[in-house]
Design a protein around this motif. Sequence first.
Motif, short mmCIF file in Angstrom:
data_model
loop_
_atom_site.label_atom_id
_atom_site.label_comp_id
_atom_site.label_asym_id
_atom_site.label_seq_id
_atom_site.Cartn_x
_atom_site.Cartn_y
_atom_site.Cartn_z
N ILE A 51 0.87 -1.17 0.00
CA ILE A 51 0.00 0.00 0.00
C ILE A 51 0.91 1.22 0.00
O ILE A 51 1.81 1.34 0.85
N THR A 52 0.71 2.12 -0.95
CA THR A 52 1.56 3.30 -1.08
C THR A 52 0.80 4.53 -0.63
O THR A 52 -0.31 4.79 -1.10
N ILE A 53 1.41 5.28 0.30
CA ILE A 53 0.82 6.52 0.81
C ILE A 53 1.69 7.69 0.37
O ILE A 53 2.92 7.64 0.47
N ASN A 54 1.06 8.75 -0.10
CA ASN A 54 1.76 9.96 -0.51
C ASN A 54 2.24 10.68 0.75
O ASN A 54 1.43 11.14 1.55
N PRO A 55 3.55 10.79 0.95
CA PRO A 55 4.04 11.44 2.18
C PRO A 55 3.65 12.91 2.27
O PRO A 55 3.52 13.44 3.37
N ASP A 77 -7.69 9.79 -0.58
CA ASP A 77 -6.61 10.52 -1.26
C ASP A 77 -5.19 10.23 -0.79
O ASP A 77 -4.30 10.14 -1.63
N PRO A 78 -4.91 10.09 0.50
CA PRO A 78 -3.51 9.86 0.84
C PRO A 78 -2.94 8.57 0.26
O PRO A 78 -1.74 8.42 0.13
N ILE A 79 -3.79 7.64 -0.12
CA ILE A 79 -3.34 6.35 -0.65
C ILE A 79 -3.26 6.45 -2.17
O ILE A 79 -4.27 6.63 -2.85
N THR A 80 -2.04 6.35 -2.70
CA THR A 80 -1.86 6.47 -4.14
C THR A 80 -1.95 5.12 -4.84
O THR A 80 -2.25 5.06 -6.03
N ALA A 81 -1.70 4.03 -4.11
CA ALA A 81 -1.80 2.70 -4.71
C ALA A 81 -2.18 1.68 -3.64
O ALA A 81 -1.65 1.72 -2.53
N ALA A 82 -3.11 0.82 -4.00
CA ALA A 82 -3.51 -0.28 -3.12
C ALA A 82 -3.91 -1.45 -4.01
O ALA A 82 -4.88 -1.36 -4.77
#
Length: 168
Positions: A51-55, A77-82
């Motif tokens: 899971i990728t979160i935009n820092p 929105d904070p999650i760019t990929a899941a």
Amino acid sequence: MNKYILMLGIAAVALGRYAAYAGNTATMTVTATIAHDVSLSVTQDIDLGTITINPADADNDGWIYYNLDGTVKSKSDPITAAPNATLGTFTANIANPSACDGSSNTCGGLMVPTIGGIFGGSHTSCRFVIEYGTLNEFRVVPTDCDFVAGEALAGTHTQTITISYTAS
């Protein structure tokens, strides 16, 4: 007449002895425990993938909602990929397995808990439901995972959940 009095005396003594024996009783408690052998056995672990979160957006809370097949339904929105989740599977012998329709974390005595702190923070969590597959196979499906701002820590996170059975 003496014979009758003698017989009456013998009968009275016999009746007295019977009464004495009848009053000499005890009770005992009988206990039995019945265990249901549901034979729980995990056949596949759950994997939520990377899971990728935009820092730059890490100050906002985030969440991921999943469909019953493990595909991502929606994300914040904070999650760019899941990626889609790999569902957990297990087998169990319960009385009415088809009642497990994926709408609850309990079914037929089976229960799967919510996992708190799954992504490192104390306010991150994932909730799961139990869904019936075929025969005696069940799926553990994530319904949603929540992230509180700044608490989803980078790295690989592994936790254990315990599927339990309680006879109803």
